[in-house]
Design an enzyme around this catalytic site. Structure first.
Site, PDB file in Angstrom:
ATOM      1  N   VAL A  48      -3.625   3.216 -35.747  1.00  0.00           N
ATOM      2  CA  VAL A  48      -4.641   4.225 -35.423  1.00  0.00           C
ATOM      3  C   VAL A  48      -4.179   4.783 -34.079  1.00  0.00           C
ATOM      4  CG1 VAL A  48      -7.048   4.678 -34.840  1.00  0.00           C
ATOM      5  CG2 VAL A  48      -6.492   3.050 -36.665  1.00  0.00           C
ATOM      6  N   PRO A  49      -3.494   5.930 -34.109  1.00  0.00           N
ATOM      7  CA  PRO A  49      -2.804   6.437 -32.913  1.00  0.00           C
ATOM      8  C   PRO A  49      -3.739   7.071 -31.886  1.00  0.00           C
ATOM      9  CG  PRO A  49      -2.514   7.966 -34.713  1.00  0.00           C
ATOM     10  CD  PRO A  49      -3.262   6.786 -35.267  1.00  0.00           C
ATOM     11  N   CYS A  50      -4.549   6.255 -31.243  1.00  0.00           N
ATOM     12  CA  CYS A  50      -5.531   6.768 -30.281  1.00  0.00           C
ATOM     13  C   CYS A  50      -4.858   7.414 -29.079  1.00  0.00           C
ATOM     14  CB  CYS A  50      -6.482   5.669 -29.845  1.00  0.00           C
ATOM     15  SG  CYS A  50      -5.694   4.320 -28.969  1.00  0.00           S
ATOM     16  N   HIS A  51      -3.563   7.141 -28.885  1.00  0.00           N
ATOM     17  CA  HIS A  51      -2.851   7.797 -27.781  1.00  0.00           C
ATOM     18  C   HIS A  51      -2.741   9.304 -28.011  1.00  0.00           C
ATOM     19  CE1 HIS A  51       0.204   6.665 -30.768  1.00  0.00           C
ATOM     20  NE2 HIS A  51       0.888   7.719 -30.346  1.00  0.00           N
TER      21      HIS A  51
END
Length: 191
Positions: A136-139
């Site tokens: 989950v690429p929250c960056h």
């Protein structure tokens, strides 16, 4: 089977991943020292035991490692164990998983996505609690103006800026204390 975890090598250091029967329960990016990465995993998943990952988790590890060395990998098929994660956070994570590599969205844009208009603070809180780093690429979710702020605790010592750089994303330079305290005023028209 119970919960398991393993530590694995990546281009940015030794990461960790924990899983259960229903899928991946968490990813830990590297801390300054491997022992700190292990400690963080143990604090989050005290019932997990170090073991060889099943094939599905091994595929997730390969995808994470490829992503962190700047390669293209498909992590959308990785099964996540979302047991105990609030429904709102689940919707946010689902939306964030759809953000393409090399692109970013603001917290406000994410809030508009999962039927949560006006819930920017709630989106920011969900992002800060993301246990599934990289998957989950929250960056890829930034402050308004494209500022790359800090990453969640599972991000270890790695910054959003560094992860976005690996992906080739464009972002605005970091805000400084000077920018926050003394914002630049628009130029005044000449009389």
């Amino acid at each position: 089977m119970g919960r398991g975890y393993t530590i694995f090598d990546t281009a940015i250091g030794r990461c960790g991943i924990a899983w259960g029967e229903a899928g991946v329960v968490g990813v830990q990016l590297p801390e300054a020292r491997e022992i700190d990465t292990r400690r963080r995993l143990f604090q989050s998943y005290p019932d997990a035991r170090e073991m060889r990952p099943p094939d599905e988790v091994e595929a997730a590890i390969e995808g994470i490692a490829a992503t962190l060395r700047g390669g293209h990998s498909e992590l959308a098929g990785v099964t996540l164990d979302i047991t105990g994660i609030p429904a709102f956070n689940q919707r946010v994570y689902q939306f964030v998983r759809s953000i393409p590599r090399g692109e970013t969205r603001t917290y406000d844009e994410v809030a508009s996505g999962p039927r949560a208009t006006g819930a920017v603070l709630s989106v920011a809180q969900a992002i800060s609690r993301n246990p599934f780093m990289i998957i989950v690429p929250c960056h890829r979710v930034l402050e308004a103006g494209g500022y790359a702020d800090r990453i969640s605790p599972n991000g270890g010592s790695i910054s959003k800026r560094r992860l976005l750089s690996i992906e080739g994303a464009r972002m605005t330079a970091s805000k400084t204390l000077f920018d926050v305290l003394l914002p630049v005023a628009p130029p005044r028209p000449q009389a």
